[in-house]
Design a protein around this motif. Sequence first.
Motif, short mmCIF file in Angstrom:
data_model
loop_
_atom_site.label_atom_id
_atom_site.label_comp_id
_atom_site.label_asym_id
_atom_site.label_seq_id
_atom_site.Cartn_x
_atom_site.Cartn_y
_atom_site.Cartn_z
N LEU A 173 0.81 -1.23 0.00
CA LEU A 173 0.00 0.00 0.00
C LEU A 173 0.84 1.27 0.00
CD1 LEU A 173 -3.10 -0.92 2.20
CD2 LEU A 173 -2.88 -0.89 -0.30
N VAL A 174 2.06 1.24 0.55
CA VAL A 174 2.88 2.47 0.48
C VAL A 174 3.32 2.75 -0.96
CG1 VAL A 174 3.71 2.46 2.87
CG2 VAL A 174 5.08 1.32 1.11
N ARG A 175 3.16 1.76 -1.86
CA ARG A 175 3.50 1.99 -3.27
C ARG A 175 2.28 2.33 -4.12
NH1 ARG A 175 7.09 -2.32 -6.04
NH2 ARG A 175 7.24 -0.55 -7.46
N LEU A 176 1.08 2.21 -3.55
CA LEU A 176 -0.14 2.43 -4.34
C LEU A 176 -0.45 3.92 -4.43
CD1 LEU A 176 -2.69 1.23 -5.76
CD2 LEU A 176 -3.80 1.27 -3.51
N GLU A 177 -0.52 4.41 -5.66
CA GLU A 177 -0.86 5.83 -5.84
C GLU A 177 -2.35 6.02 -6.06
OE1 GLU A 177 1.68 7.40 -8.92
OE2 GLU A 177 3.46 7.17 -7.64
N SER A 178 -3.02 5.01 -6.60
CA SER A 178 -4.46 5.14 -6.86
C SER A 178 -5.22 5.14 -5.54
CB SER A 178 -4.94 3.95 -7.69
OG SER A 178 -4.17 3.82 -8.84
N ASP A 179 -6.48 5.53 -5.63
CA ASP A 179 -7.35 5.57 -4.46
C ASP A 179 -7.81 4.14 -4.13
OD1 ASP A 179 -9.71 5.77 -2.86
OD2 ASP A 179 -9.92 7.87 -3.47
N LEU A 180 -7.43 3.65 -2.96
CA LEU A 180 -7.78 2.27 -2.58
C LEU A 180 -9.30 2.07 -2.51
CD1 LEU A 180 -6.89 -0.58 -1.61
CD2 LEU A 180 -6.96 0.33 0.73
N VAL A 181 -9.99 3.09 -2.02
CA VAL A 181 -11.45 2.96 -1.86
C VAL A 181 -12.11 2.83 -3.24
CG1 VAL A 181 -13.54 4.09 -1.01
CG2 VAL A 181 -11.43 4.14 0.35
#
Length: 427
Positions: free
Chosen positions: A297-305
């Motif tokens: 998750l620290v690498r995810l730029e998109s909105d998780l929701v």
Amino acid sequence: MKVLILGSGGREHALAWAVARSPRVTEIVCSPGNGGMAQIARCVPVDLKDLDAMVGLAESEKPDLTIVGPELPLSLGIVDALHERGLRVFGPTRAAAMLESSKGFAKRFLQRHNIPTPNYAVCVSAAEVEKAIEVFHPPIVVKADGLAAGKGVIMCDSRHTAAEAAQDLFSGALLGTPEHQVVIEEFLEGDEISFLCLSDGKHVTPLVPSQDHKRIGEGDTGPNTGGMGVYSTDTLLDPAMSDWILRHVAEPTIQGMAEEETPFTGVLYCGLMMTARGPQVLEFNARFGDPETQAILVRLESDLVDAIEACIDGRLADTTLRWTPGASACVVASSGGYPGSYKTGFPITGLGAAAQVPGVEVFHAGTALMGGQLLTAGGRVLGVTAAADSLQEALDRAYRVMAEIFFEGIYYRRDIGHRALKGGARV
Ligand code: AMP
Ligand code: GLY
């Protein structure tokens, strides 16, 4: 938007952190949560073994979205129960979660769908085990059928110890409750990869790959744990291998579940062994991994929701995830004695160091906030997660912060990422 997150580990703290970054989210409730989540969300106690209590909580909180962290509530049918009450929830139904909650089910499913997995036998009695192990060459792997929090897999160096291990699973001597089925499995050698995907029941979108460190000791020695550290890099899997896993493991699994009328929506975690004859499925999990999720998750730029809602609404095919290139690493600090017995209630200091180092987040696991003081409250206490351009830099950052953190008995592995860095490779 109000979001309820069920769980209390580093995974759930990372989920809460990622959800909090979504501009649509106005309120987060964590149940039961931990000392870290209490600093960014409202924590409400709940027993994750008690389906009625969890349903009651969701009915009174009325969240717009519930995210289920751990496997136990999924195996109890929390998703089915919330669906029945018209509540939006992210995770597989009880029937779909059997990919994790019954290893016998998972192995037979894999075989039915020609998905590569080690040779195996599912046995329901000691007599069946005796017969099955005649055709396995030691070392032999013996696995509990049901959920066992990492304690249900025994490596046996002879047929005799394999038969004994199976007997201890059937009798309940090993896990406390008797197992009705055990899986006997061929031992495989290779590097392990955690290949996590989102699925809306039809489509599959992989998350960045990661590698866990399950053993307590440096150099991968000692007993298995829930996971002592993890890293994720762009080069952990080359694109051709990643594509192969998608086409030959993840997609056929999702298609097979749909064909069998138990469509799988949620996170499909494929635990793979990279062997000389290609990737083989060691296990499925029906949820985000812990600590994989922290590094992912620290690498995810998109909105998780947004991504989660696309899964729930069957729109994953139109969703692309954006990732920060480079690497991330999570180093877990545990209580002295873990995964055996350990003491809790020790004050934790030095957490302020994280703010001094860029790209670092401390996600709590077994912590409690008591009168403003953070105390240890579990085996895995917290994880320091760092993102950077290279794995070496991510690890340097995580270890720099970890060196400042203290509680009595603190233990962490100093060799997270060693497989990627061996031979001087810097990825
Ligand atoms: P599982 O819960 O099935 O993933 O097993 C826990 C851990 O045991 C895995 O992460 C592997 O490190 C190890 N393991 C499980 N199955 C095998 C196997 N067939 N061969 C070698 N190691 C295994
Ligand atoms: N890190 C292994 C798991 O989440 O099961």
